[in-house]
Design a protein around this motif. Structure first.
Motif, short mmCIF file in Angstrom:
data_model
loop_
_atom_site.label_atom_id
_atom_site.label_comp_id
_atom_site.label_asym_id
_atom_site.label_seq_id
_atom_site.Cartn_x
_atom_site.Cartn_y
_atom_site.Cartn_z
N ASN A 174 -10.10 -4.06 -1.76
CA ASN A 174 -8.29 -2.79 -2.13
C ASN A 174 -9.33 -1.79 -1.33
OD1 ASN A 174 -11.22 -1.51 -3.72
ND2 ASN A 174 -10.10 -2.86 -5.07
N PHE A 175 -8.69 -0.28 -1.26
CA PHE A 175 -9.09 0.30 -0.27
C PHE A 175 -9.68 0.68 -0.39
CE2 PHE A 175 -8.49 5.15 1.36
CZ PHE A 175 -8.34 4.61 2.35
N PHE A 191 -12.56 -1.10 1.49
CA PHE A 191 -12.96 -0.79 2.49
C PHE A 191 -13.34 0.65 3.09
CE2 PHE A 191 -11.32 2.26 5.83
CZ PHE A 191 -11.59 1.09 7.40
N VAL A 192 -13.33 1.67 2.35
CA VAL A 192 -14.24 3.26 1.98
C VAL A 192 -15.61 3.06 1.89
CG1 VAL A 192 -14.44 5.78 1.59
CG2 VAL A 192 -12.18 4.55 2.02
N ILE A 213 -11.01 1.20 17.15
CA ILE A 213 -10.01 0.92 15.88
C ILE A 213 -9.29 0.74 17.11
CG2 ILE A 213 -11.15 2.22 14.00
CD1 ILE A 213 -9.05 4.66 14.48
N ASN A 249 -1.97 8.00 18.85
CA ASN A 249 -2.67 8.21 17.35
C ASN A 249 -1.01 7.72 16.73
OD1 ASN A 249 -3.89 10.00 18.82
ND2 ASN A 249 -3.09 11.90 18.42
N VAL A 250 -0.23 7.32 16.77
CA VAL A 250 0.64 6.88 15.62
C VAL A 250 0.35 5.56 16.00
CG1 VAL A 250 3.47 6.89 15.07
CG2 VAL A 250 1.49 9.51 15.65
N ILE A 296 -2.15 4.17 17.21
CA ILE A 296 -2.90 2.64 16.51
C ILE A 296 -3.32 3.19 15.13
CG2 ILE A 296 -5.39 3.53 16.13
CD1 ILE A 296 -5.22 5.01 19.09
N SER A 297 -2.69 3.91 14.35
CA SER A 297 -3.14 4.56 13.45
C SER A 297 -2.42 3.07 12.06
CB SER A 297 -2.04 5.75 12.45
OG SER A 297 -3.07 6.82 12.88
N TYR A 342 -4.24 0.08 12.84
CA TYR A 342 -5.57 -0.51 12.51
C TYR A 342 -5.17 -0.51 10.65
CZ TYR A 342 -10.73 0.32 11.25
OH TYR A 342 -11.75 0.12 11.04
N LEU A 343 -3.98 -0.26 10.88
CA LEU A 343 -3.36 0.50 8.73
C LEU A 343 -3.16 -1.32 8.94
CD1 LEU A 343 -3.77 1.72 5.99
CD2 LEU A 343 -1.52 2.50 6.47
N ILE A 364 -6.08 -3.76 8.85
CA ILE A 364 -6.97 -3.49 7.47
C ILE A 364 -6.75 -5.00 6.17
CG2 ILE A 364 -8.85 -1.54 7.97
CD1 ILE A 364 -6.97 -0.12 6.45
N PHE A 372 -5.74 -4.61 1.33
CA PHE A 372 -4.90 -3.50 0.51
C PHE A 372 -4.35 -5.12 -0.61
CE2 PHE A 372 -4.99 -0.71 3.19
CZ PHE A 372 -4.80 0.75 3.42
#
Lengths: 248, 248
Positions: free
Chosen positions: B98-99, B102-103, B134, B229-230, B232-233, B236-237, B240, B246
């Motif tokens: 879970n997230f 990940f952190v 990333i 940026n958008v 890659i966001s 990468y999300l 993961i 998740f």
């Protein structure tokens, strides 16, 4: 090996002695020398020394003795706010309010934090990272008055050590390193990687205290339980969303 | 200040000389001495030295000269896989997909990486972090055969420096530090924090080369653009998520 790296341990018990200003500045400056994304320095270091503020923050770290005793806490934040302000002030349109830049800014904050840790130790100070930071990030943010675009990633306690707990063990190096490709772990290799830790005196004591048959179950049933993991995942994700890291 | 911290710079040009095995081991071992979540060591360091593998990875880092030249690349991965395997093998039920984890695991990987950077420098080596990690994490993961629960967070190139670019500038320390509470930035303070950087010879050259009126617009219109940026966001999300962070 660099002395501070080799001798690093988490210090959880501190003397009352304050950290002199000039030493604190040197430590913080060491943080800024770390590599960072595009030299944008997407972090802020929020220093807590005031007794009233330390008292307010302590419950965010479950009143752990180190969080209560340490004369200095530093909250390392991913910060896209300052850079975005600068951009707008120059007629440039920042677009960093998204997940990629949470990762970039958190990376910047964490690399800076490790320099801070080592530099603190070079001055005879001890440090401890507080993993509780992501459990209570929203509350920490309210206490420190963090604006949108600024989120706590980790907190470090700093002070002169009162007790030296000695080095902690690590898995054998070959257990965490892979050459060329990730070589998946066979059951035999898993046994071998954890063998020393499982046989240690500390583990034997832990099993006895916890009434559990093995160390893995201490992790899953006592230290980091499913219900807590899920709750923290939700609350931290919701928090960074509220702080504007999922706008795009 | 610790010499390696004070003198750190990103090295982007390397000699062909290989990094001796015993030095590489010492550097990797330095990584493992960093603080990490619950001493669970939720990271893996994947070492790339084989010329064929370096060639495969280079495009993931946009064939930057440093990624092509460096004799060693280390891909630092958040890794909940190894720990979860161990738990299951002991009849414990891990819940780290879970997230929050990940952190935690990314934090472990990044603190280890900064120790690796400094220890490499202590041996006369140069390093460069590759922010491209990333952007192309899914491709890197395929090349390195990373299983579920293992994701690249950053990559570091290591080798003997061919060119020394000198130290890079930083914002004034008071620009990135806050005492007790986050003191939001007034327009005057933003101007003052960036004044030296904006007036530098390097900036003047950059503006000339890019035909843009200020440095902020070089960041937003050339280096880190909204559309990238958008993208890659999202990627990468999604990556993961696919790798199981998740699930809960």
């Amino acid at each position: 090996m660099i002395k501070e790296i080799r001798e690093h341990r988490s210090i959880r018990s501190y003397k009352d002695d304050p950290v002199p200003d000039e030493i604190l500045s040197e430590i913080l400056a060491a943080g800024t020398r770390a590599s960072n994304t595009g030299n944008m320095q997407l972090y802020s270091m929020v220093v807590t020394r005031d007794p009233g503020m330390r008292e307010k923050l302590a419950p965010c770290h479950f009143n752990q003795p180190c969080a209560v005793q340490a004369p200095v806490l530093i909250t390392f934040c991913a910060d896209i706010h300052r850079f975005s302000l600068w951009c707008r002030q120059r007629g440039a349109e920042p677009a960093y309010d998204n997940f990629a830049w949470f990762v970039n800014a958190a990376t910047d904050a964490l690399l800076a934090s490790q320099n801070v840790a080592l530099e603190a130790e070079a001055h005879g100070l001890g440090i401890c990272y507080l993993g509780t930071t992501i459990y209570t990030a929203e509350r920490i943010a309210r206490i420190l008055e963090l604006p949108a675009g600024v989120v706590p990633v980790t907190v470090m306690t700093i002070g002169y050590p009162a007790l030296d707990p000695g080095l902690t063990d690590r898995l054998p190096l070959e257990g965490v390193v892979h050459y060329e490709k990730y070589e998946d772990y066979s059951p035999e290799r898993i046994d071998s990687i954890w063998a020393e830790k499982e046989a240690s005196e500390e583990t034997v004591k832990l099993l006895d205290t916890n009434g559990l048959p093995n160390l893995a179950r201490i992790f899953t049933e006592r230290r980091y339980k499913a219900e807590d993991n899920v709750a923290i995942s939700r609350s931290y994700l919701e928090f960074i969303r509220e702080k504007g890291f999922f706008n795009q």
